[in-house]
Design an enzyme around this catalytic site. Structure first.
Site, PDB file in Angstrom:
ATOM      1  N   ASN A 157       5.621  17.277  42.496  1.00  0.00           N
ATOM      2  CA  ASN A 157       4.178  16.558  42.816  1.00  0.00           C
ATOM      3  C   ASN A 157       4.664  14.914  43.200  1.00  0.00           C
ATOM      4  O   ASN A 157       5.780  14.711  42.715  1.00  0.00           O
ATOM      5  CB  ASN A 157       3.546  16.457  41.657  1.00  0.00           C
ATOM      6  CG  ASN A 157       2.892  17.684  41.208  1.00  0.00           C
ATOM      7  OD1 ASN A 157       2.885  18.950  42.068  1.00  0.00           O
ATOM      8  ND2 ASN A 157       2.510  18.119  40.047  1.00  0.00           N
ATOM      9  N   HIS A 190      10.136  15.851  45.683  1.00  0.00           N
ATOM     10  CA  HIS A 190       9.179  15.729  47.057  1.00  0.00           C
ATOM     11  C   HIS A 190       8.952  14.405  47.310  1.00  0.00           C
ATOM     12  O   HIS A 190       8.078  14.124  48.088  1.00  0.00           O
ATOM     13  CB  HIS A 190       8.313  16.709  47.072  1.00  0.00           C
ATOM     14  CG  HIS A 190       8.578  18.036  46.911  1.00  0.00           C
ATOM     15  ND1 HIS A 190       7.718  19.249  47.073  1.00  0.00           N
ATOM     16  CD2 HIS A 190       9.750  18.770  47.058  1.00  0.00           C
ATOM     17  CE1 HIS A 190       8.353  20.503  46.986  1.00  0.00           C
ATOM     18  NE2 HIS A 190       9.486  20.164  47.030  1.00  0.00           N
ATOM     19  N   CYS A 218       6.911  -1.081  60.269  1.00  0.00           N
ATOM     20  CA  CYS A 218       7.963  -1.894  59.706  1.00  0.00           C
ATOM     21  C   CYS A 218       8.191  -3.054  60.571  1.00  0.00           C
ATOM     22  O   CYS A 218       7.793  -3.131  61.603  1.00  0.00           O
ATOM     23  CB  CYS A 218       9.092  -0.908  59.818  1.00  0.00           C
ATOM     24  SG  CYS A 218      10.629  -1.568  59.188  1.00  0.00           S
ATOM     25  N   GLY A 227       2.412  25.325  36.254  1.00  0.00           N
ATOM     26  CA  GLY A 227       1.797  24.957  37.492  1.00  0.00           C
ATOM     27  C   GLY A 227       2.404  25.202  39.097  1.00  0.00           C
ATOM     28  O   GLY A 227       1.828  24.214  39.395  1.00  0.00           O
ATOM     29  N   THR A 228       3.372  26.135  39.147  1.00  0.00           N
ATOM     30  CA  THR A 228       3.921  26.038  40.538  1.00  0.00           C
ATOM     31  C   THR A 228       3.941  27.652  41.002  1.00  0.00           C
ATOM     32  O   THR A 228       4.136  28.210  40.140  1.00  0.00           O
ATOM     33  CB  THR A 228       5.305  25.365  40.438  1.00  0.00           C
ATOM     34  OG1 THR A 228       5.902  25.747  41.647  1.00  0.00           O
ATOM     35  CG2 THR A 228       6.374  26.036  39.571  1.00  0.00           C
ATOM     36  N   ALA A 285      -2.930  24.578  32.402  1.00  0.00           N
ATOM     37  CA  ALA A 285      -2.068  23.654  31.857  1.00  0.00           C
ATOM     38  C   ALA A 285      -2.512  22.848  30.641  1.00  0.00           C
ATOM     39  O   ALA A 285      -1.946  22.538  29.780  1.00  0.00           O
ATOM     40  CB  ALA A 285      -1.330  22.710  32.921  1.00  0.00           C
TER      41      ALA A 285
END
Ligand code: OAD
Length: 245
Positions: free
Chosen positions: A103, A120, A149, A188-189, A232
């Site tokens: 997450n 990630h 930038c 939870g994946t 969860a």
């Protein structure tokens, strides 16, 4: 709620090295949608390759930035839930504890977890799309165009897109911790995105106990030692209470 298997509690209690792997499901009860749910999932309006690739950002920077702005808005309005807080309470129980997450929300740290590996990336960080360096940029909600930038290139969210490698340091720490752990708890994946999905497999090969918490059957269910079906936010606090009692 399903009764918690006694063996699961016993193993979680007696282990000294524990790895947690979380995915989008751990944040559902915080109000953040998953990716692959047919009705509410984040990929229902878009194909992932339309928004979550470097090529998409190059062609449609505003669309991609706008989609991440939409997600930041959802996350900004969300708070950690009982599962996040329970995992933070569990950390000090173990000699070695590592929370590996796919997450990008930052909710585990917000709940107090310290040893978090964000495989990630993190949606609250930006980096230069040309130079790759992290740029300290104050994100404001509602900013729909990608900022620039100092070098002139667009800034992009510091998240992993399809086709991109994962952050090497985090990934190698996650592999090390998984190879050493005695128990891996996957929460939870769906277990479909590599290389994160290979961690429960690696844990199993290293003879760790693999426990899954998920309301649905996943690819991890096929080889997990135990699967606890449920949410969860209900299962994880109950598990942690039982371990710490
Ligand atoms: P998915 O959307 O693939 O899977 C979410 C999982 O959460 C599913 O297995 C659901 O059954 C489960 N779930 C739903 N509600 C739950 C609840 N209340 N409690 C526990 N589990 C629940 O999300 P991920 O597996 O995280 O990557 O997806 C992995 C990666 O795919 C993401 O990090 C993202 C995406 O592409 C990138 O963007 C690089």
């Amino acid at each position: 709620m399903e009764r918690l298997p006694v063996e699961v509690i016993r193993s979680l209690k007696s282990a000294r090295r524990c790895v947690i792997l979380t995915g989008a499901g751990v944040s559902v009860e915080s109000g953040i949608p998953t990716f692959r749910d047919a009705e509410t999932g984040l990929w229902t309006d878009f194909k992932p390759e339309d928004v979550a690739t470097p090529e998409a950002f190059e062609r449609y920077p505003e669309r991609v930035w706008g989609w991440y702005e939409h997600r930041r808005r959802i996350i900004a309005g969300a708070a950690p839930n009982a599962a996040h807080y329970a995992l933070a309470r569990l950390e000090d129980y173990y000699e070695e504890f590592c929370l590996v997450t796919q997450n990008i929300s930052g909710l585990h740290r917000a709940a107090g977890s310290r040893n978090v590996l964000e495989l990630h990336g993190n949606i609250w960080r930006t980096r230069c799309s040309r130079e790759g360096k992290i740029v300290d940029y104050r994100l404001t909600i509602g900013e729909v165009k990608p900022p620039r930038c100092a070098c002139g290139a667009y800034l992009r969210p510091d998240v992993v897109w399809f086709g991109e490698p994962l952050p090497q340091e985090e990934l190698s720490q996650a592999y090390d911790a998984t190879a050493r752990c005695q128990v891996l708890l996957s929460i939870g994946t769906s277990g479909v995105v590599q290389p994160s999905a290979s961690l429960p497999v690696l844990a199993r090969q290293a003879e760790a106990l693999v426990i899954e918490v998920n309301p649905e059957t996943t690819s991890i269910s096929a080889f997990a030692d135990y699967t606890i079906r449920g949410k969860a936010g209900e299962i994880v606090p109950a598990l942690v209470d039982a371990v710490l009692s």
